[in-house]
Write a protein that holds these residues in place. Sequence first.
Motif, PDB file in Angstrom:
ATOM      1  N   LEU A 279       0.850  -1.201   0.000  1.00  0.00           N
ATOM      2  CA  LEU A 279       0.000   0.000   0.000  1.00  0.00           C
ATOM      3  C   LEU A 279       0.881   1.244   0.000  1.00  0.00           C
ATOM      4  O   LEU A 279       1.856   1.322   0.746  1.00  0.00           O
ATOM      5  CB  LEU A 279      -0.878   0.050   1.265  1.00  0.00           C
ATOM      6  N   LEU A 280       0.458   2.183  -0.819  1.00  0.00           N
ATOM      7  CA  LEU A 280       1.210   3.444  -0.880  1.00  0.00           C
ATOM      8  C   LEU A 280       0.282   4.554  -0.381  1.00  0.00           C
ATOM      9  O   LEU A 280      -0.854   4.683  -0.857  1.00  0.00           O
ATOM     10  CB  LEU A 280       1.620   3.703  -2.328  1.00  0.00           C
ATOM     11  N   VAL A 281       0.773   5.291   0.569  1.00  0.00           N
ATOM     12  CA  VAL A 281      -0.050   6.383   1.119  1.00  0.00           C
ATOM     13  C   VAL A 281       0.680   7.699   0.871  1.00  0.00           C
ATOM     14  O   VAL A 281       1.837   7.851   1.263  1.00  0.00           O
ATOM     15  CB  VAL A 281      -0.305   6.183   2.621  1.00  0.00           C
ATOM     16  N   ALA A 282      -0.015   8.645   0.214  1.00  0.00           N
ATOM     17  CA  ALA A 282       0.586   9.963  -0.038  1.00  0.00           C
ATOM     18  C   ALA A 282      -0.203  11.015   0.727  1.00  0.00           C
ATOM     19  O   ALA A 282      -1.430  11.053   0.642  1.00  0.00           O
ATOM     20  CB  ALA A 282       0.548  10.247  -1.533  1.00  0.00           C
ATOM     21  N   LEU A 283       0.543  11.812   1.475  1.00  0.00           N
ATOM     22  CA  LEU A 283      -0.158  12.711   2.417  1.00  0.00           C
ATOM     23  C   LEU A 283      -0.427  14.117   1.887  1.00  0.00           C
ATOM     24  O   LEU A 283      -1.044  14.909   2.581  1.00  0.00           O
ATOM     25  CB  LEU A 283       0.631  12.791   3.729  1.00  0.00           C
ATOM     26  N   ASP A 284       0.077  14.446   0.709  1.00  0.00           N
ATOM     27  CA  ASP A 284      -0.359  15.731   0.134  1.00  0.00           C
ATOM     28  C   ASP A 284      -0.444  15.623  -1.372  1.00  0.00           C
ATOM     29  O   ASP A 284      -0.117  14.581  -1.959  1.00  0.00           O
ATOM     30  CB  ASP A 284       0.493  16.906   0.618  1.00  0.00           C
ATOM     31  N   ASN A 285      -0.895  16.668  -1.994  1.00  0.00           N
ATOM     32  CA  ASN A 285      -1.185  16.634  -3.420  1.00  0.00           C
ATOM     33  C   ASN A 285       0.065  16.294  -4.228  1.00  0.00           C
ATOM     34  O   ASN A 285       0.038  15.432  -5.116  1.00  0.00           O
ATOM     35  CB  ASN A 285      -1.762  17.982  -3.835  1.00  0.00           C
ATOM     36  N   ALA A 286       1.157  16.974  -3.894  1.00  0.00           N
ATOM     37  CA  ALA A 286       2.381  16.748  -4.655  1.00  0.00           C
ATOM     38  C   ALA A 286       2.848  15.307  -4.504  1.00  0.00           C
ATOM     39  O   ALA A 286       3.272  14.672  -5.490  1.00  0.00           O
ATOM     40  CB  ALA A 286       3.466  17.707  -4.156  1.00  0.00           C
ATOM     41  N   GLU A 287       2.722  14.779  -3.287  1.00  0.00           N
ATOM     42  CA  GLU A 287       3.157  13.400  -3.045  1.00  0.00           C
ATOM     43  C   GLU A 287       2.241  12.424  -3.780  1.00  0.00           C
ATOM     44  O   GLU A 287       2.714  11.411  -4.307  1.00  0.00           O
ATOM     45  CB  GLU A 287       3.122  13.102  -1.533  1.00  0.00           C
ATOM     46  N   THR A 288       0.963  12.724  -3.820  1.00  0.00           N
ATOM     47  CA  THR A 288       0.032  11.843  -4.534  1.00  0.00           C
ATOM     48  C   THR A 288       0.345  11.842  -6.025  1.00  0.00           C
ATOM     49  O   THR A 288       0.373  10.781  -6.673  1.00  0.00           O
ATOM     50  CB  THR A 288      -1.424  12.284  -4.286  1.00  0.00           C
ATOM     51  N   GLU A 289       0.596  13.023  -6.561  1.00  0.00           N
ATOM     52  CA  GLU A 289       0.951  13.106  -7.987  1.00  0.00           C
ATOM     53  C   GLU A 289       2.245  12.334  -8.250  1.00  0.00           C
ATOM     54  O   GLU A 289       2.382  11.617  -9.261  1.00  0.00           O
ATOM     55  CB  GLU A 289       1.120  14.565  -8.405  1.00  0.00           C
ATOM     56  N   GLN A 290       3.170  12.450  -7.308  1.00  0.00           N
ATOM     57  CA  GLN A 290       4.449  11.756  -7.451  1.00  0.00           C
ATOM     58  C   GLN A 290       4.225  10.228  -7.417  1.00  0.00           C
ATOM     59  O   GLN A 290       4.783   9.477  -8.226  1.00  0.00           O
ATOM     60  CB  GLN A 290       5.378  12.164  -6.303  1.00  0.00           C
TER      61      GLN A 290
END
Lengths: 322, 608
Positions: free
Chosen positions: A217-228
């Motif tokens: 599972l990959l969890v991204a905590l902000d917009n930039a991280e999610t896009e990354q």
Amino acid sequence: MNRYRFYRGILVLFLVLIGLWMIQKEQDRRQESERYMVSVIVSDSNNDRWIAMKQGMEQAAGDFHIDLNIISTGPFATLEEELEVVRREVSNNVDGVILQMVSSEQAYEALEGIFTKEAVIFLETDIEPEEYFVSVVPDNIGMGAALADCILKDYGERIEGKKIGILGGNQKQISMQQRLSGFTKQMEGSNAEITWVLHSESEEQIEKEEMLTLVDLLVALDNAETEQAVDYLLEVPQEAKRCALYGEGISEKVVYYLDRGLIQSLVVPNEFHMGYQSVKEMSRQLSYSPTIGESSQVGFLVVDKENLYKADNQKILFPIVQ
Amino acid sequence: MKGLFFQREHKALPIQLIISVSFTIVSICCMGILGFTLYRFLVQKMEDITIESSEQILDQTAINLETYLRNMRRISDTMYYSVIKDKDLATDTMAEEMNLLYEANKDNLISIACYTNEGELVAAVPVATEKEDIRIVEQEWFTDAVGRMENFHFSTPHVQNLFDNTSYRYYWVISLSRAVELTNNGSSRLGVLLVDMNYSSIEQLLKKANVNHSMEYVYLIDREGEIIYHPRQKLLNMHLLEENNQIAASYEDGSHKEYFQDEERLITVKTVSYTGWKIVSVTPKRVLSMGLTETRLFFVILMLLTMLMIIIINQLVSSSIAKPLQRLNESVKEWEAGNMNPEIYVGSFLEVEHLGKTLRSTVAQIRQLMEDILIEQEEKRKSELDALQSQINPHFLYNTLDSIVWMIEGERYDDAVFMVTQLASLFRVSLSRGKTIISISDEIRHAKNYMNIQKIRYKNTFTVDFQMEEDILKCCTVKLIIQPLLENAIYYGVQGMDGEGEIQIRGYRSKEDIYIEVSDNGIGMPKEVVCQLLSENNHAPKKGSGVGLINVHNRLKLRFGSCYGLEIESVPDEGTTVRIHLPYLIYTEEMQVLLESGKQKRQEEREQ
């Protein structure tokens, strides 16, 4: 004779009063037409992720008669870089500044010497010490916890033994710290393993492929991280089928990939409200007292592919009429 | 308290005040009513203008919207009747015609698509990849079209969820859907034609109606009250703002008043034909009030200024009306104060002139009457004086002649000569060429003549002593006032005394008064007799002619005033002093004439 003098006196007095009243009205009119100048400084201001917030700000600026200047910026790499922009705006005699700090640490000391009479409102993240400034932020702890809830809901019992990688973003910001703590706290007792937490400012770099192979599972905590994270998954498509992505964001890109099914669930802060509220609070401070203010928190939305097109969600997720 | 109130209630007020206050009250009332009526008229007019303006905006917006929607329907009709109906899907393609239609209207369109009744895409422009896993048959526009096949169906704004767009673009559209008949291999089947209109075109149309930055705004709702466009739609979406759209959906076309969130609002509604959409114009009442604030203040100032002017004009008018009456009143007051010849005001108005002339003539008549009465009184007084004097002369003459006769009989010729000489001198003073006012020196001479006669008659049984201050001798007196006193002194004082009688005449001045005292050392009188002596009805025993003190006393009072006259002091067995009180007036011919005419006495009485 005296009586006529008396009446003449009253008449003159009356005319003088009318004159004074008209002057007062003119001054009031000028005062009313006076508009406050407010600068908005956020990192990478042209990024899509700010679209909803800008709309909220512009709506409030119209409602509260404020001249808003959203400063065009790139991504701030350091605090000093951002402070330079702040100094420049303060020297332009703005009445107030709405600021998203790239770092919550040592920001207070740095800003103390810059602001004299200007009203300041912090956006998205608080700075330390929190009580000294007014901020408008999302419920960061709640957002972190909501991401964890999505995972727990989707996996249920199957979560046990799953490995999680977290793209923690800029952990110098209190907001990101809160999101991370909200997530980890919620995941406690789930028997899932947080394999790695990667901070954007960390010098430690891990190969994307290696990163993804390590986790389920990959969890991204902000917009930039999610896009990354989306980019990672697109670059390594074989891992994308195995590795589920849960993220935070609002940009059209992350919404698109949620629609495409690459992102399982998305936590979307109500940035329109955040922008509106920040300008409204700024107007209140400028009109009454720059020293008294009240910090506020805005809500968020949890969306997935199924409820993306629900009428209520559409209105928040797609702010732009193309 | 009640009495005071009663008094106040009936206190006469000046005519100018009454006129001024009455005029002012009437004027202010009239101004107030007029101002209020005008203001209400203005408010109504402004409301009408606002409604009219809103209706114009709504009409224009409705026309634009209807034109736009008609175009969309035409596209749909053209697509259906000119393309779909002519094509057999098994052999023909409609892509070319569809593309032409799209290209011609692409500013207002997002896409045109045709689906089978199973949700299978037949054709679409612009060419795009259909999203995977998409459930067309569940989409609202599709179910609406299939559900009611005979109609066009306009959806509410929504994000198009049909085609994949790798540039991450999502379009807000309003879907116009209809059921169509598709031909496939000669057999017909049901399909749905979808024309997705660009929502931004409708948004632009409505934005034009909201260019005014005041609190007035226009929004668009569908027949169920769902908002299609609102100038603050984002705030509504975020629940940061509320709108009364559900209630507005029930309004008929026209103007309505509503209360929403404690605010009165003027609502104008216009229904867009065919769609059942409603354009709603909202004008908060406070917008009208704000516009009227300046007008209201202007009205108030104008009213106040007018009232002030009216008060001043009223003052001037009331003053010009009241002034002649006040002047007439001043004349009457002057007359009341004793000026018998006042300057009576005559002028200004006809009525006042008439009053003035009448008053002037009345005053003149009264003055004439009073003068007549005075003359009459003077005549009466003179006749009384003459009567009193004529009482003296026969009395005295009888006594003196009796003495002379007595002397001649006693052959005392020298004494008789002396007596006749004294009598002649006495009569010369008595006559005084008809004057009643003479100098004191003449009166003293007369008294001396008299006493000389009496001394001879009474064989010097008493002594006479005259002590007169030189200063008073040149003053005025009524004639024959000392002689009766001397006569009384002789008859009632020293006559028949055992010892030698003493009569003393003393004259002196005290400030502005003269006193002449005739004192004797005779038998005197009791106090009660003294009190009766100067009263008109005294019954004191009289000797001689019976006239005496009362005669002199009356004459003095008649001539000089009531504060002058006689004073009597008497102690039994010790003597009597009768004091004559006269004013200090130097004897001149003018004074004599003045006193004779009685004016001096009237003047003194007035001064008292």
